[in-house]
Scaffold this active site. Structure first.
Site, PDB file in Angstrom:
ATOM      1  N   CYS A 245       0.951  -1.174   0.013  1.00 20.76           N
ATOM      2  CA  CYS A 245      -0.040   0.009   0.114  1.00 20.76           C
ATOM      3  C   CYS A 245       0.922   1.086  -0.006  1.00 20.76           C
ATOM      4  CB  CYS A 245      -0.949   0.042   1.064  1.00 20.76           C
ATOM      5  SG  CYS A 245      -0.196  -0.156   2.622  1.00 20.76           S
ATOM      6  N   ARG A 250      -2.108  -0.711   5.386  1.00 19.48           N
ATOM      7  CA  ARG A 250      -3.407  -1.420   4.816  1.00 19.48           C
ATOM      8  C   ARG A 250      -3.043  -2.819   4.254  1.00 19.48           C
ATOM      9  NH1 ARG A 250      -4.743   3.681   1.088  1.00 19.48           N
ATOM     10  NH2 ARG A 250      -2.557   4.055   1.385  1.00 19.48           N
TER      11      ARG A 250
END
Lengths: 287, 150
Positions: A245, A250
């Site tokens: 990410c 994430r």
């Protein structure tokens, strides 16, 4: 828990329900750990007995861009009063985003007795369960950790570069605007300094939060997850998969989903992610 | 050139010298004092023109005209986990409501970064600046209306 078992996950034992946590608040073999993006949430109220592990203050090296080392992990484990036999249960804000990140870092040190509370803080709060401000302290423990193992679930830039074109499947879990290069930071988040926009060549785009139900933060069922990652994106369990990410947080959520909920044995998190790739000289970029 | 109200500057100075833990405790104390906009000012669904753009906590701002020509600010924060927005709303209300409009209009919106420090770098900065923007915009509107009565 029966409801979780019915969702068809490869490793359903890695999730616990809010009910289960409520029944184990006083269990000395269990340590409940809150990990959030928002530093105000834990001190404003948390599950009774839960300790906080903060991604910035506890999990990152204060100086280098890296995670804590073995000595740091042992110190953290001692502070929160766990041994290698303690079952740690992570939960947090934002669909357990940071809880999965902490879970991932704990796996770098091989702490196998780890769970995620399905639904995280959002579900616990929505169910009207108790939150307290009292910060618990536990007697310090002695935890002998192995050296951090970066080889199985973590990957570095140079290895990603070498893997390009070898059939490796890259999953870019950022927003579509970050993936396309239209913007270099998360929507509604401040600009945090990346010189080039776009994605690693060949990467698919599956924004991380698609794996969660927005109304209560729980994970989607295995069938729903397969529809996204397999039918729509063409991944399969025998693929070598790299998730990334912006800084690797994430993508640890997606790593968790692919590894435990869908049972993919070979998934790694490229935590250097776009803030490294998009600032590196000479690496290939696709838009 | 007007300066921000003294009370506001005092709060900013307090935060400027706070360490991470003190900052968190201070912010939670502020958030605990949050009171939602009274029904006499607004009821749900709140009108879109009071909605702060780019605020992930779904914040709304109102300005009530007081008899002495100053403004009383009211807020709503629809995200129950929006503690930062609530704390910021209380700071703005306690230090800017009832203050001379020229001074309210002089509040720099990037004070957000002094109050929230490094903690805001991953998130909320834009939304919190949006809340302060709307408060100062209300003050500027009233000042402009005074200069050119309709």
């Amino acid at each position: 828990m029966a409801e979780i078992a019915s969702r068809g996950y490869a490793h359903p034992e890695v999730l616990v329900s809010t009910d289960w946590v409520a029944q184990h608040l006083d269990d000395p073999a269990i340590r409940i750990i809150e990990s959030n993006e928002d530093p105000l949430l834990y001190p404003s109220g948390h599950i009774p007995g839960a300790v906080q592990v903060d991604w910035a203050a506890d999990l990152n090296d204060p100086l280098r861009r890296d995670y804590l080392d073995r000595a740091g992990f042992e110190k953290l484990a001692s502070r929160i009063g766990i041994t290698p036999d303690t079952t740690v249960v992570f939960y947090g804000d934002k669909n357990n985003w940071w809880a999965c990140y902490a879970f991932w870092v704990f796996q770098l040190f091989g702490h196998k007795n780890a769970r995620i509370m399905d639904g995280g803080r959002l579900k616990w709060e929505k169910e009207g369960r108790p939150l307290v401000r009292e910060v618990p302290t536990y007697p310090p423990t002695r935890y002998e950790a192995p050296e951090r193992d970066d080889s199985k679930i973590r990957i570095f830039r140079d290895e990603v570069l070498k893997k390009l074109g070898t059939g490796v499947k890259l999953v870019d879990v950022r927003s579509p605007q970050e993936y396309s290069g239209e913007r270099t930071h998360m929507p509604e988040y401040p600009q945090e300094g990346v010189l080039r926009g776009g994605h690693i060549p060949g990467a698919r785009n599956v924004p991380w939060a698609r794996a969660a139900n927005p109304e209560d933060g729980t994970f989607k069922s295995a069938a729903e997850l397969k529809a996204i990652y397999e039918q729509e994106q063409g991944l399969s369990p025998d693929d070598e998969v790299i998730a990334y990410c912006r800084i690797g947080e994430r993508s640890s959520h997606t790593w968790f989903v692919l590894t435990y909920l869908l049972g993919y044995p070979n998934v790694r998190n490229y935590d250097g992610s776009w803030t490294e790739w998009g600032n590196s000289v000479g690496v290939p970029i696709e838009r | 050139m007007a300066q921000p109200p003294k009370a506001f500057q005092q709060v900013i100075d307090d935060f400027a010298f706070a360490d991470r833990q003190e900052r968190i405790e201070m912010l939670i104390e502020y958030a605990d004092r949050f009171q939602e906009v009274p029904e006499r000012i607004a009821t749900r669904p709140f009108p879109e023109e009071h909605h702060v753009q780019k605020c992930e906590s779904d914040a709304y701002v109102w300005a009530e005209d007081l008899p002495d020509g100053t403004l009383k600010f009211h807020f709503a924060v629809e995200n129950p986990q929006g503690l930062s927005a609530k704390a910021w709303a209380v700071i703005l209300d306690e230090t800017l409501s009832g203050q001379p409009l020229e001074e309210v209009a002089a509040v720099p919106c990037d004070s957000v970064f002094t109050v929230f420090g490094k903690e805001v770098s991953m998130g909320k900065g834009m939304g919190l600046m949006g809340i302060a923007d709307m408060v100062t915009a209300f003050a500027r509107q009233r000042l402009a209306a005074r200069k050119s009565p309709a």
